[in-house]
Design an enzyme around this catalytic site. Sequence first.
Site, short mmCIF file in Angstrom:
data_model
loop_
_atom_site.label_atom_id
_atom_site.label_comp_id
_atom_site.label_asym_id
_atom_site.label_seq_id
_atom_site.Cartn_x
_atom_site.Cartn_y
_atom_site.Cartn_z
NE ARG A 159 -8.26 10.46 6.94
CZ ARG A 159 -7.40 9.59 6.40
NH1 ARG A 159 -7.76 8.37 6.10
NH2 ARG A 159 -6.16 9.95 6.17
CB SER B 251 -6.68 4.98 6.61
OG SER B 251 -7.03 4.73 5.30
CE LYS C 85 -7.07 1.20 2.60
NZ LYS C 85 -7.56 2.46 3.12
CG ASP D 260 -10.02 3.02 5.86
OD1 ASP D 260 -9.63 4.14 6.25
OD2 ASP D 260 -9.75 2.58 4.72
CG HIS E 76 -2.14 0.76 1.09
ND1 HIS E 76 -3.28 0.18 0.58
CD2 HIS E 76 -2.47 2.04 1.34
CE1 HIS E 76 -4.26 1.08 0.55
NE2 HIS E 76 -3.77 2.22 1.00
N1 URA Z 1 -4.14 5.57 1.66
C1 URA Z 1 -5.10 5.10 2.48
O1 URA Z 1 -5.63 4.00 2.29
N2 URA Z 1 -5.47 5.85 3.53
C2 URA Z 1 -4.94 7.05 3.79
O2 URA Z 1 -5.30 7.65 4.77
C3 URA Z 1 -3.93 7.54 2.94
C4 URA Z 1 -3.55 6.77 1.87
#
Ligand code: URA
Length: 432
Positions: free
Chosen positions: A168, A183, A187, A161, A82
Amino acid sequence: MRAVDLIEKKKQGLEHTKEEIYFLVENYMKGIIEDYQMSAWLMAVCFQGLSDTETAYLTQSFVDSGEILDFSNIAKHVADKHSTGGVGDKVTLVLAPILASLGVHTAKLSGRGLGFTGGTIDKLESIPNFRCELSNEEFFNQIKNVKVAISSQSPNLTPADGKIYALRDVTATVDNKSLICASVVSKKIASGATSIVLDVKFGSGAFIKTKEEAKELADLMIKTGKLLNRKIDVVISSMEQPLGFNIGNSLEVIESIEFLKGFYGEDLYDITLALAGKTLINCGLAYDDTDVKKMVDEVIKNGSALQKFKEIIKAQGGNVNVINDYSLFEIGKNKMEIKALDSGYITKLTALDIAHSAKLLGAGRDKKGDKIDFGAGIILKKKISDNVNKGDTVMELYYNNVEQSKLDEAIKIARNSFKISKIKVEKPQLIF
Ligand code: URA
């Protein structure tokens, strides 16, 4: 307990208990706490911060809002990667098929565009009919059968999230380290990955502006992972100029397909290699960087990574013909070339300006639920340290029906996004 008291508590910089964090998240998910109260709390967090313990509770509450996938009976190692978000960051689109073609089961849970950054899910949806909303069962079966799936958060995976991320995006509450950590890490935990590699980006085109803050975020993510019993690896990389050449949804998918066909720029290749390296070594498939490079180059050269991308598109209902026919993508009908007014070298190419310009052209959202224009975006013809002659095209803007005032603003920002100087500068360092 009342939401208003918890907003007040955070406003005063006091620390929440686990019960308070769960109260906020659970009641927001039930619709008892409204968007405006959650927005106020998120803003208070941006000003006052969360402690490491509060960050871990928030992360865990996101995980607990849904299910956790378990792949242990189909694979020893399952990888996930990620990025904390950037401009032109299409690494997932090339890395996921590369890893899967090397035999790594890859469970990728991705997000939509956030703030000024692009999102993998929006990019993939620019492929006609591509379906990103997989049920847990579909996600699981695709990873079993194709070795890789890229899905948005299903209603069952970190739904908290998903809902808070969208809020957000439109309340200027993205760039807080604890919120980003919760966040991203939630995930990754829910996706059932055993190898988690994160790309923490800093610079004008990232939410985190300095290398020092990127290091703090990286440490926070590693620590949160440890508190929740997951090992997390991190690469820190610069987002001063956009990654690769194309910015915008369809345009980035096209650049990714070109990459998998063997036509790529150095920066996208280097970061892909760094992230692939950590994963392949974690999964026991490579010993060192030399090994990694050989393996990655091989699957690009022999076409198996491209074939894997095709399999992903097919499995998720998309039109596989896009691989060889880019006219199947929506591309902006209008093109505007931004020219160099001088000769010399590009010394600055500000990712944030490029992102703002692309967003004004229609590539991003202003409000939750806004429809984006997949065909809008920018193609860079020059990057930092490149030589330019007066009159050369530095970038091309693509757009459809944009209000004149927005178009004027996008052009103005694009024109001011780069600097030309007589003195050559080196290519900026990408990976730290
Ligand atoms: N990627 C995400 O999944 N969440 C964030 O807050 C920033 C980048």
